[in-house]
Design a protein around this motif. Sequence first.
Motif, PDB file in Angstrom:
ATOM      1  N   PRO A  22       0.816  -1.206   0.000  1.00 36.04           N
ATOM      2  CA  PRO A  22       0.000   0.000   0.000  1.00 36.04           C
ATOM      3  C   PRO A  22       0.853   1.262   0.000  1.00 36.04           C
ATOM      4  O   PRO A  22       2.048   1.233   0.263  1.00 36.04           O
ATOM      5  CB  PRO A  22      -0.805  -0.123   1.293  1.00 36.04           C
ATOM      6  N   ASP A  31      -7.618   0.920   8.880  1.00 30.78           N
ATOM      7  CA  ASP A  31      -7.861  -0.513   8.994  1.00 30.78           C
ATOM      8  C   ASP A  31      -9.354  -0.756   9.198  1.00 30.78           C
ATOM      9  O   ASP A  31      -9.862  -0.660  10.323  1.00 30.78           O
ATOM     10  CB  ASP A  31      -7.076  -1.092  10.166  1.00 30.78           C
ATOM     11  N   GLU A 118      -8.588  -3.038   3.392  1.00 35.45           N
ATOM     12  CA  GLU A 118      -7.784  -1.822   3.411  1.00 35.45           C
ATOM     13  C   GLU A 118      -8.673  -0.665   2.991  1.00 35.45           C
ATOM     14  O   GLU A 118      -9.855  -0.860   2.690  1.00 35.45           O
ATOM     15  CB  GLU A 118      -6.593  -1.952   2.457  1.00 35.45           C
TER      16      GLU A 118
END
Length: 731
Positions: A22, A31, A118
């Motif tokens: 990421p 999260d 994510e």
Amino acid sequence: MKRACISLVLLLSGVPAAMSNPDSGIVPFVDPRIGVNGGGNVLIGPCQPFSIVRMNPHMEKPHITSGYKIGARITGFTVTGVSGTGGGGRYGNFCVYPQSGELDPSKRLSEVADEMAELGYYAANLTAERVKAELTSTEKVGYMRFTFGPQAAKHILLDMTSVIDRFRSRPSDGRCVVAYGVMNDDGLIEGQGVFQGGWGHNKPYILYFSAKTDVPCSAFGAFKGGETLPGMRVITGDNCGFYMTFSDSQPQAITVKIAVSTLSVGKAREHLLRSGDMDFRQALEENRATWLKYLDRFRIEGGTQKQRTLFYTSLYRTLVMPTDVTGENPQWQNSEPHFWDYYCIWDTFRTVFPLLSIAYPSQYVNMIRSLIDIYDHEGWLPDAWVVGGIARQQGGTNADVVIAEAMAKGIKGFDYDKAYLAVKKNATVPADESWDNYQSVMAGKHASYMENGYVPAHRISCVSHTLEYAYNDYCMSRIAAKMGHREEAEVYARRSMNCYNLFDSRTGFFWAKTEQGEWAENFSPTFMDKSVTNRYYYEGTPWHYAMYVPHDFAGLIRRHGGARAFEAKLDSMFIGKYYTQSNEPDIHVPYLYNYVGAQHRTAEVVRSLLSTRYSTRRAGLPGNDDSGCMSSWYIFSAMGFYPIAGQSFYLIGSPVFDKVTIALENGKKFIVQAVNNSEANKYIQRAYLNGKALDRSWIDHSEIARGGVLRFEMGDKPSGWASDCQMPIPM
């Protein structure tokens, strides 16, 4: 068997590079798994800020209000949902399920493995189907990419009638009344569902969709119940949908795009076609780019990995709801902003709206305009407005607080005159109390409060209603003063003292009275009625409501015998574990030590709550997130200051970061610095605002809005800082 295992491993390992590596900025600190368990009830799937499309895995019953449950088997992936709410569920519409092998609409059920989530992205493997599922979204379009295993027939099923249902096995739980859909010649599947039930009201609502796949199917049909109807292009019912079959020669990865509208099928089709050839990866990039525009308003330095993750995940959660349906209001059409799903202002007025007022005032203004527009058309300011209907009032008329706060902070952009009239109606016109058997109201105040100065004991939540109505009256007085109506302001300022009509000086708590003015029997400071009637207090005890007098903390302190006695009362609340972080009525209480010159105790309590009641686990929230209320409590507390909702000032706590920079909409920056900060160094030794010594444990919104630097010097022992400061007089 060996060959099958190898194929499955390859399938599970196909995570896009963008997911496994990421971005190096904010993205890794969001999260979506935090809070999905343990009562947090938040979405694990992707969405955009305030978007109608909020995707989520849909699990077998019973499931929580998000439709998700750890360890349960999955029935598909839905396009709409709510985040962090309690009560009965809503939405969970238009469920898509990938199926391998034999087509069987009655067997849409699989174990889930290798979940990951994510910012803007969710993925999991459906082990029964040997399919990898990936989700992302834009504002109006949900993207689902299904990668099928080799050597298996591939089917995608779209259930038009899915809902979050049977959460508590009540008749008011969600259900589909009827759905209608068409498989068009051009491959678009379009339709609508009429849904009913869920928290707040039982008014039916309609959602529309338009969907397509990036690969043309080799066969199609409809299903009704467990029956397949090959080649059927039109279907209607309360348990029906469509299926598409893909041949072995077609790609293993198939993307489904499904657009949603609250207005019409044509509008949903417009959203779908506007997405053009945007593929899954491009949609993910757009999703993240949109989120980063919001999340980047806050830049933090220092703190632990856990604290940074909690901060940005909390900011993300705060911006999920309400639902922006501007331009697609099915009930009336005008140019005003319109939002659904205030779940509900009783929760969000305390922390969510104050956070919006600092970093996202344009959205704050749009939400106020939408509330005033609802008043224009429905006759009342709602406390809760869900899928186009006024929903049950939980506490007071707390839209009053949101409007009063905006005026106190000098926020412009909405019609002050009309807002004044809307709040005045709440203060002067009794509510219709006939709507249900529990003697509650949808909007407005109980007539008995206006007549007697308190809500009597035979009405549900009588004490909590009285306390909240009193503060609503205070907010009315401030709005009237702002509008130049001085005599009226004095009237409502006096009426705001009604809170003390239920203060029992013998016990030091607020308690119920009968219509005859007698105290109700069987007082206990921990009294709590957990039935649906919420007798005396809404979701709380006398302890939880003992300090809810936001407009007159000074008067409350006097009634307890002065500063030291009040400090002892606060200590008793925390030492005795009567305080709860998992619900709203008392979440301001840790900051009340500021009023008695014991700011160091606020620092101790707040730091403890931040570290013990919030975590990065799946059960990492203290309770229902309540549309971001608990998340925004974390944001304020981690930054080191906290709002008194409805007013213009913030009480100082104990910052956990070395530096927080807030990019304001006016182009300025407000910076909070904490020098020599650490877990042990929680106590403020000295403070400076724009280089000048600050000896008070509060700041005003105007000082934030002008930009500048609030600097704290931290130490490991109480210093007596701000112990003799004057607290702000509510304005």
